[in-house]
Design a protein around this motif. Sequence first.
Motif, PDB file in Angstrom:
ATOM      1  N   GLY A 149      62.723  50.657 -15.214  1.00  0.00           N
ATOM      2  CA  GLY A 149      61.803  51.726 -14.829  1.00  0.00           C
ATOM      3  C   GLY A 149      61.484  52.676 -15.955  1.00  0.00           C
ATOM      4  O   GLY A 149      60.353  53.162 -16.078  1.00  0.00           O
ATOM      5  N   LYS A 150      62.456  52.980 -16.804  1.00  0.00           N
ATOM      6  CA  LYS A 150      62.235  53.917 -17.911  1.00  0.00           C
ATOM      7  C   LYS A 150      61.235  53.356 -18.911  1.00  0.00           C
ATOM      8  O   LYS A 150      60.337  54.054 -19.380  1.00  0.00           O
ATOM      9  CB  LYS A 150      63.570  54.206 -18.601  1.00  0.00           C
ATOM     10  CG  LYS A 150      63.548  55.401 -19.518  1.00  0.00           C
ATOM     11  CD  LYS A 150      64.954  55.721 -19.997  1.00  0.00           C
ATOM     12  CE  LYS A 150      64.957  56.988 -20.834  1.00  0.00           C
ATOM     13  NZ  LYS A 150      66.319  57.315 -21.318  1.00  0.00           N
ATOM     14  N   SER A 151      61.382  52.076 -19.222  1.00  0.00           N
ATOM     15  CA  SER A 151      60.449  51.432 -20.146  1.00  0.00           C
ATOM     16  C   SER A 151      59.047  51.361 -19.545  1.00  0.00           C
ATOM     17  O   SER A 151      58.056  51.559 -20.246  1.00  0.00           O
ATOM     18  CB  SER A 151      60.936  50.021 -20.508  1.00  0.00           C
ATOM     19  OG  SER A 151      62.150  50.077 -21.222  1.00  0.00           O
ATOM     20  N   LEU A 152      58.980  51.085 -18.243  1.00  0.00           N
ATOM     21  CA  LEU A 152      57.670  51.013 -17.594  1.00  0.00           C
ATOM     22  C   LEU A 152      56.989  52.374 -17.603  1.00  0.00           C
ATOM     23  O   LEU A 152      55.768  52.465 -17.809  1.00  0.00           O
ATOM     24  CB  LEU A 152      57.815  50.504 -16.157  1.00  0.00           C
ATOM     25  CG  LEU A 152      56.519  50.404 -15.348  1.00  0.00           C
ATOM     26  CD1 LEU A 152      55.492  49.539 -16.073  1.00  0.00           C
ATOM     27  CD2 LEU A 152      56.791  49.865 -13.948  1.00  0.00           C
ATOM     28  N   GLY A 153      57.752  53.443 -17.402  1.00  0.00           N
ATOM     29  CA  GLY A 153      57.170  54.780 -17.486  1.00  0.00           C
ATOM     30  C   GLY A 153      56.586  55.052 -18.863  1.00  0.00           C
ATOM     31  O   GLY A 153      55.506  55.623 -19.001  1.00  0.00           O
ATOM     32  N   GLY A 154      57.312  54.628 -19.901  1.00  0.00           N
ATOM     33  CA  GLY A 154      56.799  54.776 -21.264  1.00  0.00           C
ATOM     34  C   GLY A 154      55.565  53.936 -21.505  1.00  0.00           C
ATOM     35  O   GLY A 154      54.621  54.367 -22.181  1.00  0.00           O
ATOM     36  N   LEU A 155      55.568  52.715 -20.939  1.00  0.00           N
ATOM     37  CA  LEU A 155      54.409  51.838 -21.100  1.00  0.00           C
ATOM     38  C   LEU A 155      53.169  52.451 -20.459  1.00  0.00           C
ATOM     39  O   LEU A 155      52.078  52.454 -21.054  1.00  0.00           O
ATOM     40  CB  LEU A 155      54.708  50.482 -20.460  1.00  0.00           C
ATOM     41  CG  LEU A 155      53.572  49.447 -20.542  1.00  0.00           C
ATOM     42  CD1 LEU A 155      53.386  48.982 -21.975  1.00  0.00           C
ATOM     43  CD2 LEU A 155      53.861  48.257 -19.635  1.00  0.00           C
ATOM     44  N   LEU A 156      53.315  52.994 -19.262  1.00  0.00           N
ATOM     45  CA  LEU A 156      52.179  53.611 -18.585  1.00  0.00           C
ATOM     46  C   LEU A 156      51.667  54.836 -19.358  1.00  0.00           C
ATOM     47  O   LEU A 156      50.451  55.048 -19.459  1.00  0.00           O
ATOM     48  CB  LEU A 156      52.576  54.022 -17.162  1.00  0.00           C
ATOM     49  CG  LEU A 156      52.914  52.874 -16.200  1.00  0.00           C
ATOM     50  CD1 LEU A 156      53.485  53.409 -14.903  1.00  0.00           C
ATOM     51  CD2 LEU A 156      51.694  52.003 -15.940  1.00  0.00           C
ATOM     52  N   THR A 206      48.874  50.417 -29.878  1.00  0.00           N
ATOM     53  CA  THR A 206      48.486  49.017 -29.738  1.00  0.00           C
ATOM     54  C   THR A 206      49.497  48.235 -28.911  1.00  0.00           C
ATOM     55  O   THR A 206      50.597  48.719 -28.606  1.00  0.00           O
ATOM     56  CB  THR A 206      48.366  48.370 -31.118  1.00  0.00           C
ATOM     57  OG1 THR A 206      49.660  48.416 -31.755  1.00  0.00           O
ATOM     58  CG2 THR A 206      47.367  49.126 -31.992  1.00  0.00           C
ATOM     59  N   GLU A 207      49.130  47.010 -28.590  1.00  0.00           N
ATOM     60  CA  GLU A 207      50.037  46.116 -27.862  1.00  0.00           C
ATOM     61  C   GLU A 207      51.321  45.909 -28.648  1.00  0.00           C
ATOM     62  O   GLU A 207      52.428  45.939 -28.086  1.00  0.00           O
ATOM     63  CB  GLU A 207      49.336  44.775 -27.624  1.00  0.00           C
ATOM     64  CG  GLU A 207      50.243  43.724 -27.008  1.00  0.00           C
ATOM     65  CD  GLU A 207      49.561  42.371 -26.875  1.00  0.00           C
ATOM     66  OE1 GLU A 207      50.278  41.350 -26.925  1.00  0.00           O
ATOM     67  OE2 GLU A 207      48.319  42.340 -26.725  1.00  0.00           O
ATOM     68  N   GLU A 208      51.186  45.708 -29.948  1.00  0.00           N
ATOM     69  CA  GLU A 208      52.358  45.462 -30.784  1.00  0.00           C
ATOM     70  C   GLU A 208      53.299  46.664 -30.799  1.00  0.00           C
ATOM     71  O   GLU A 208      54.522  46.524 -30.714  1.00  0.00           O
ATOM     72  CB  GLU A 208      51.904  45.135 -32.210  1.00  0.00           C
ATOM     73  CG  GLU A 208      53.017  44.637 -33.121  1.00  0.00           C
ATOM     74  CD  GLU A 208      53.583  43.288 -32.688  1.00  0.00           C
ATOM     75  OE1 GLU A 208      54.740  43.002 -33.038  1.00  0.00           O
ATOM     76  OE2 GLU A 208      52.866  42.536 -31.990  1.00  0.00           O
ATOM     77  N   LEU A 209      52.730  47.861 -30.890  1.00  0.00           N
ATOM     78  CA  LEU A 209      53.538  49.077 -30.890  1.00  0.00           C
ATOM     79  C   LEU A 209      54.278  49.243 -29.574  1.00  0.00           C
ATOM     80  O   LEU A 209      55.478  49.559 -29.548  1.00  0.00           O
ATOM     81  CB  LEU A 209      52.649  50.297 -31.145  1.00  0.00           C
ATOM     82  CG  LEU A 209      53.347  51.662 -31.133  1.00  0.00           C
ATOM     83  CD1 LEU A 209      54.366  51.764 -32.247  1.00  0.00           C
ATOM     84  CD2 LEU A 209      52.337  52.791 -31.235  1.00  0.00           C
ATOM     85  N   LEU A 210      53.594  49.023 -28.483  1.00  0.00           N
ATOM     86  CA  LEU A 210      54.220  49.157 -27.168  1.00  0.00           C
ATOM     87  C   LEU A 210      55.354  48.148 -26.985  1.00  0.00           C
ATOM     88  O   LEU A 210      56.421  48.491 -26.471  1.00  0.00           O
ATOM     89  CB  LEU A 210      53.169  48.977 -26.071  1.00  0.00           C
ATOM     90  CG  LEU A 210      52.113  50.086 -25.955  1.00  0.00           C
ATOM     91  CD1 LEU A 210      51.006  49.676 -25.000  1.00  0.00           C
ATOM     92  CD2 LEU A 210      52.758  51.394 -25.485  1.00  0.00           C
ATOM     93  N   TYR A 262      59.716  47.047 -25.268  1.00  0.00           N
ATOM     94  CA  TYR A 262      60.145  45.737 -24.782  1.00  0.00           C
ATOM     95  C   TYR A 262      60.389  44.787 -25.950  1.00  0.00           C
ATOM     96  O   TYR A 262      59.874  43.667 -25.977  1.00  0.00           O
ATOM     97  CB  TYR A 262      59.089  45.147 -23.838  1.00  0.00           C
ATOM     98  CG  TYR A 262      58.857  45.943 -22.583  1.00  0.00           C
ATOM     99  CD1 TYR A 262      59.668  45.761 -21.461  1.00  0.00           C
ATOM    100  CD2 TYR A 262      57.839  46.887 -22.511  1.00  0.00           C
ATOM    101  CE1 TYR A 262      59.450  46.489 -20.301  1.00  0.00           C
ATOM    102  CE2 TYR A 262      57.629  47.622 -21.349  1.00  0.00           C
ATOM    103  CZ  TYR A 262      58.443  47.420 -20.255  1.00  0.00           C
ATOM    104  OH  TYR A 262      58.233  48.146 -19.096  1.00  0.00           O
ATOM    105  N   SER A 263      61.199  45.219 -26.895  1.00  0.00           N
ATOM    106  CA  SER A 263      61.407  44.417 -28.116  1.00  0.00           C
ATOM    107  C   SER A 263      62.085  43.079 -27.840  1.00  0.00           C
ATOM    108  O   SER A 263      61.932  42.133 -28.617  1.00  0.00           O
ATOM    109  CB  SER A 263      62.236  45.223 -29.124  1.00  0.00           C
ATOM    110  OG  SER A 263      63.482  45.610 -28.558  1.00  0.00           O
TER     111      SER A 263
END
Length: 245
Positions: free
Chosen positions: A8-15, A30-34, A39-40
């Motif tokens: 959930g924490k990563s998804l919040g950052g993604l949004l 960018t997609e790469e940065l995200l 989500y490395s």
Amino acid sequence: MAGELEDGKSLGGLLSGLAQSMFHGHPGITEELLRNQLYSEVPHEEFRPFLAKMRGILKSVASADMDFNQLEAFLTAQTKKQGGITSDQAAVISKFWKSHKTKIRESLINQSRWDSGLRGLSWRVDGKSQSKHSAQIHTPVAMVELEFGKSGQDTNSAAVTEWRDIPALDYHTSHAAEAVPGTVASLENSEAVEAAADDNTNHSAAVLAMESEFLCLEFDEVKVNQILKKLSEVEESINTLMQPA
């Protein structure tokens, strides 16, 4: 790697990152940065469709300017759809939208405006101290100042020059220096994204491409009466149109 996508924490950052890129004018996210920041451990082939899904959901919610009842119905449908989202993901999206709905809506409205809009109006009644015609000296006049500019610009950057003795109107334009806002540096979690976004928002409000135009109008009693008459006619026309057939 499904567990990574459920965080959930990563998804919040993604949004937050998607919102900055899609609605707030930060193309550097960018997609790469995200993927690298959030989500490395997730392979590109898994992250790309997941990102596209979240971008599509966020776009649908923002485009419809969903209220909270509409949002819940929409997210519930997404959880029941094959290849949709989980209930945990729906909860994160719901929380994000409730916190960011107003800012995103304002940003979309501002982007939809092509021309400058009215940002301020002030007026005062004064007396003429000098004029080409002596009969007009000491007669009352209405002084109206209209400020035009792009929404979100700094109103303190521009100044109005002195009034001129022109019967109808005069306008003055002043420009402030342009500056380029910074970019979000870190997307390690949702808090970092939001803090960086707030920093950029505050910074942009102070230095982003500021420009104001001031239209200064001077009306004597005759012109004021003419305007009031026109406004009265407009009001009558509107009332006529609003009357049931």
